[in-house]
Scaffold this motif. Structure first.
Motif, mmCIF file in Angstrom:
data_model
loop_
_atom_site.group_PDB
_atom_site.id
_atom_site.type_symbol
_atom_site.label_atom_id
_atom_site.label_comp_id
_atom_site.label_asym_id
_atom_site.label_seq_id
_atom_site.Cartn_x
_atom_site.Cartn_y
_atom_site.Cartn_z
ATOM 1 N N GLN A 209 -5.188 -2.557 11.371
ATOM 2 C CA GLN A 209 -5.978 -1.328 11.388
ATOM 3 C C GLN A 209 -6.835 -1.187 12.639
ATOM 4 O O GLN A 209 -6.951 -0.094 13.189
ATOM 5 N N LEU B 240 1.124 3.029 -3.431
ATOM 6 C CA LEU B 240 0.087 4.054 -3.187
ATOM 7 C C LEU B 240 -1.314 3.513 -3.501
ATOM 8 O O LEU B 240 -2.106 4.127 -4.227
ATOM 9 N N LEU B 241 -1.639 2.364 -2.911
ATOM 10 C CA LEU B 241 -2.948 1.745 -3.103
ATOM 11 C C LEU B 241 -3.793 1.901 -1.845
ATOM 12 O O LEU B 241 -3.250 1.966 -0.738
ATOM 13 N N ASN B 242 -5.133 1.954 -1.998
ATOM 14 C CA ASN B 242 -6.015 2.071 -0.830
ATOM 15 C C ASN B 242 -6.798 0.773 -0.624
ATOM 16 O O ASN B 242 -6.689 -0.180 -1.407
ATOM 17 N N ALA B 243 -7.632 0.729 0.433
ATOM 18 C CA ALA B 243 -8.354 -0.498 0.792
ATOM 19 C C ALA B 243 -9.309 -0.930 -0.310
ATOM 20 O O ALA B 243 -9.453 -2.130 -0.586
ATOM 21 N N GLU B 244 -9.994 0.016 -0.930
ATOM 22 C CA GLU B 244 -10.935 -0.344 -1.984
ATOM 23 C C GLU B 244 -10.210 -0.950 -3.182
ATOM 24 O O GLU B 244 -10.671 -1.935 -3.773
ATOM 25 N N GLN B 245 -9.045 -0.404 -3.538
ATOM 26 C CA GLN B 245 -8.263 -0.970 -4.640
ATOM 27 C C GLN B 245 -7.773 -2.375 -4.297
ATOM 28 O O GLN B 245 -7.778 -3.271 -5.142
ATOM 29 N N HIS C 250 -13.800 0.618 3.472
ATOM 30 C CA HIS C 250 -13.456 1.915 2.889
ATOM 31 C C HIS C 250 -14.493 2.978 3.244
ATOM 32 O O HIS C 250 -14.143 4.141 3.509
ATOM 33 N N HIS C 251 -15.777 2.589 3.273
ATOM 34 C CA HIS C 251 -16.833 3.579 3.463
ATOM 35 C C HIS C 251 -17.304 3.713 4.908
ATOM 36 O O HIS C 251 -17.949 4.712 5.252
ATOM 37 N N GLU D 270 0.831 -1.213 0.000
ATOM 38 C CA GLU D 270 0.000 0.000 0.000
ATOM 39 C C GLU D 270 0.860 1.256 0.000
ATOM 40 O O GLU D 270 0.611 2.204 -0.750
ATOM 41 N N LYS D 271 1.887 1.236 0.836
ATOM 42 C CA LYS D 271 2.768 2.400 0.950
ATOM 43 C C LYS D 271 3.636 2.563 -0.293
ATOM 44 O O LYS D 271 3.828 3.676 -0.804
#
Length: 427
Positions: A258, A39-44, A388-389, A35-36
């Motif tokens: 998390q 540069l990816l997020n949880a939804e991706q 994510h939401h 992720e770091k």
């Protein structure tokens, strides 16, 4: 050299199931690093996890068809070589799209594993030992998940996540070479099996034919089996099983980081616990079912008892695991859930052995695996969307429990021991 070759094959399959999960969970364990870096997020990442199962589900069925046509030795050997290469190529990912494509290819290559393993057991074991053999070899999956935490955690911290994927790629290649040297589709095709063992296997297969076993004696077309409620309900129950399993596989490590603020080293070690109890559950499940069969003389009843009780227990535990306070209660509940879940792990395949003619075992196993793998597409994506939401995991845990409970109820209501015409699949 190999005194009991059929059990040597079980050992080889046990090892490849370990490798399968070692390769598969490597991405889940390195999510914080990737992720770091990318540069990816949880939804991706939810989409990336789901993309694996898109390729995997399709080739569960394609692999099953290929296994019936070309045999489990060739299909599984090629599959392991390909998935090892694609796992290694993960180290070359540069962003979301490259990671997505590699996971689809990786999933496609892993697709034939269960169908080919079930087909191999069908060629070497009588039905009264099939669940035990499938339970033992399938136990490699959670053990692979257990050793993955320390191994991947160490490799990723010591060398970086990219070299970690390259290193684990080599393990599968070594296994593939050993498999092609030792394995055969059945005792008659093996150059290594002794005449004594070949005679023993033949006598064990001829020993006992119960009314349940007679279901598998008549050969039918693929469409016939796909219309039978017993096949469809077994497939849905396996979907429910996989929903919890893939939820754990994809998101539980990230949940610990998390929601409970564990670092990657602590998380890697903590995730060993559920996998170890899962290993025990899988090893016991087939043995329990075969013991119940020995007492009752009813194959499907022995499978049904294990499925209903264990799926319900797994559903209850996972539903509460996301709402407890503290790391230890969460890990304990998830461990208990996986224990009961894995008790059912060999049973789906044993049912196929019980009611499907040997000429269709690979393709029907592939169909069951395809339906189960759809949960791997749906579950990680839904969980990623929820996290994510909402920023929390609670609802995702409850949803996993509800789905498994529905599967248990359907098995209870629909699957019954056959009555009437022996060659008719009854429910």
């Amino acid at each position: 050299m190999f005194k009991h070759l059929r059990w040597t094959l079980v050992l080889l399959l046990f090892l490849v199931y370990m490798i399968n999960y070692l390769d598969r969970v490597a991405l889940s364990l390195t999510v914080p690093m990737i992720e770091k870096d990318l540069l990816l997020n949880a939804e991706q990442f939810g989409l990336i996890f789901g993309s694996f199962f898109f390729g995997y589900a399709i080739f569960n069925f394609v692999g099953g068809l290929a296994t019936d046509k070309y045999g489990p030795t060739l299909v599984l050997g090629i599959a392991v070589g390909l998935w090892s290469l694609f796992c290694g190529f993960t180290a070359l990912a540069t962003g979301f799209w490259s990671m997505l494509i590699l996971r689809v290819l990786f999933g496609m290559a892993e697709g034939p594993i269960c169908a080919s393993a079930n087909k191999a057991i069908n060629g070497w074991f009588p039905k009264k030992q099939a669940a035990t053999a499938m339970g033992f070899l399938s136990a490699g999956s959670p053990l692979g998940g257990a050793v993955a935490g320390p191994i991947i955690g160490y490799l990723a911290l010591a060398f970086g996540w990219r070299p970690a994927f390259m290193i684990i790629c080599s393990i599968g290649i070594v296994w593939m070479v050993a498999w092609f040297f030792i394995a055969a589709d059945n005792p008659l095709k093996s150059r290594l099996v002794s005449a004594k063992e070949r005679e023993l296997i033949a006598s064990l297969k001829a020993e006992q034919t119960t009314p349940d076993e007679e279901l598998a004696q008549a050969s039918h077309g693929l469409g016939y089996y796909l219309r039978q409620p017993i096949i469809l309900v077994t497939a849905f129950a396996f979907f429910c099983y996989n929903y919890i399993l893939f939820f754990f596989l994809s998101w539980f490590p990230a949940y610990l980081v998390q929601a409970h603020n564990l670092d990657i080293k602590s998380m890697s070690m903590t995730t060993v616990i559920p996998w170890i109890v899962g290993f025990v559950g899988l090893a016991l499940g087939g043995l329990i079912s075969d013991k119940i069969f020995k007492v009752t003389g009813k194959l499907l009843l022995s499978r049904k008892i294990v499925l209903v009780v264990s799926l319900l227990a797994a559903a209850l535990c996972v539903a509460f695991a996301g709402s407890v306070k503290g790391v230890y209660p969460a890990v304990i509940l998830m461990s208990i859930s996986l224990f009961f879940l894995y008790i059912t792990g060999a049973i789906y395949w044993a049912i196929i052995q019980d009611v499907v003619h040997k000429s269709r075992v690979g393709s029907i196993s592939g169909f069951i695996h395809l339906i189960g793998s759809l949960s791997g597409i749906i579950g990680p994506v839904v969980t990623g969307y929820i996290v994510h939401h909402t920023g929390k995991f609670d609802s995702a845990f409850v949803l996993a429990g509800v789905i498994a409970a529905v599967g248990a109820v359907l098995v209870l209501l629909v699957i019954k021991s056959p009555k009437g015409t022996p060659t008719q699949v009854s429910v």
